[in-house]
Design an enzyme around this catalytic site. Sequence first.
Site, mmCIF file in Angstrom:
data_model
loop_
_atom_site.group_PDB
_atom_site.id
_atom_site.type_symbol
_atom_site.label_atom_id
_atom_site.label_comp_id
_atom_site.label_asym_id
_atom_site.label_seq_id
_atom_site.Cartn_x
_atom_site.Cartn_y
_atom_site.Cartn_z
ATOM 1 N N HIS A 46 37.022 -6.921 -38.672
ATOM 2 C CA HIS A 46 37.812 -6.971 -37.679
ATOM 3 C C HIS A 46 37.843 -8.155 -36.903
ATOM 4 O O HIS A 46 36.854 -8.853 -36.503
ATOM 5 C CB HIS A 46 37.934 -5.609 -36.809
ATOM 6 C CG HIS A 46 38.387 -4.323 -37.538
ATOM 7 N ND1 HIS A 46 38.537 -3.160 -37.152
ATOM 8 C CD2 HIS A 46 38.521 -3.994 -39.097
ATOM 9 C CE1 HIS A 46 38.912 -2.251 -37.998
ATOM 10 N NE2 HIS A 46 38.905 -2.851 -39.158
ATOM 11 N N GLU A 51 37.828 -8.436 -33.765
ATOM 12 C CA GLU A 51 36.785 -8.317 -32.385
ATOM 13 C C GLU A 51 35.315 -8.456 -33.018
ATOM 14 O O GLU A 51 34.515 -9.305 -32.356
ATOM 15 C CB GLU A 51 36.860 -6.874 -31.902
ATOM 16 C CG GLU A 51 38.167 -6.558 -31.379
ATOM 17 C CD GLU A 51 38.913 -5.705 -32.481
ATOM 18 O OE1 GLU A 51 39.404 -4.576 -31.845
ATOM 19 O OE2 GLU A 51 39.001 -6.007 -33.506
ATOM 20 N N CYS A 62 39.789 -0.269 -32.732
ATOM 21 C CA CYS A 62 39.332 1.018 -33.518
ATOM 22 C C CYS A 62 38.043 1.672 -33.075
ATOM 23 O O CYS A 62 37.479 0.764 -32.262
ATOM 24 C CB CYS A 62 39.081 0.714 -35.111
ATOM 25 S SG CYS A 62 37.715 -0.223 -35.440
ATOM 26 N N CYS A 79 34.807 -0.714 -33.707
ATOM 27 C CA CYS A 79 35.041 -1.988 -32.650
ATOM 28 C C CYS A 79 34.716 -1.603 -31.480
ATOM 29 O O CYS A 79 33.770 -2.494 -30.614
ATOM 30 C CB CYS A 79 36.213 -2.702 -32.957
ATOM 31 S SG CYS A 79 36.391 -3.566 -34.506
#
Length: 186
Positions: free
Chosen positions: A78, A80, A106, A109
């Site tokens: 992801h 992040e 999410c 993360c």
Amino acid sequence: MPNTPRPRFDDIFMELAVNLAKRSHCIRAQVGAVLTRETRIISIGYNGPPAETHNCDEEFPGVGCPRDSKGSCSLALHAEQNAILYAAKNGSAIEGATIYVTLSPCIACARIIYSMKIERVIYLHSYAQYKGIGVDEGVEFLRRFGVRVEQYVPAPGFILQSEPPLSRQVLDEPASVPSAVSTRVA
């Protein structure tokens, strides 16, 4: 020079996150992140597979990479995660930072953000809304444990030049992918 207000750093960093999202090779969602401390950029990231592995839109055209049991990309990091990993890899201090991301974190993360002691998260769009689920679990988790989480609101008069496309799966519905959508606060 016209008398225009200087943009806030929140606006500058979110605009950068939106533009970084456009670098993603994911055919389902393009997400960008900017990790900052005060007024300085620590790291940037966007969603996609680990560097030097493959590009989903090239290796799996039209369908994207294989999905896990929740329907998420099984090969991608992801945005992040990419921003945080790059900062850590290069020895940047992350504790106390702010992360700007085009899609709210999410739950996985969110756990990383909390563990790295990032103090503030600014997001543009809701992950729950994008996934069609009832609760933004990552946002709730972060708030529960004291991380400041805010949905991005542009400064009065600031226009976000474009928004990241959340889906490239619209080959037969091209109008649903924004190419230059503006967000304006009245």
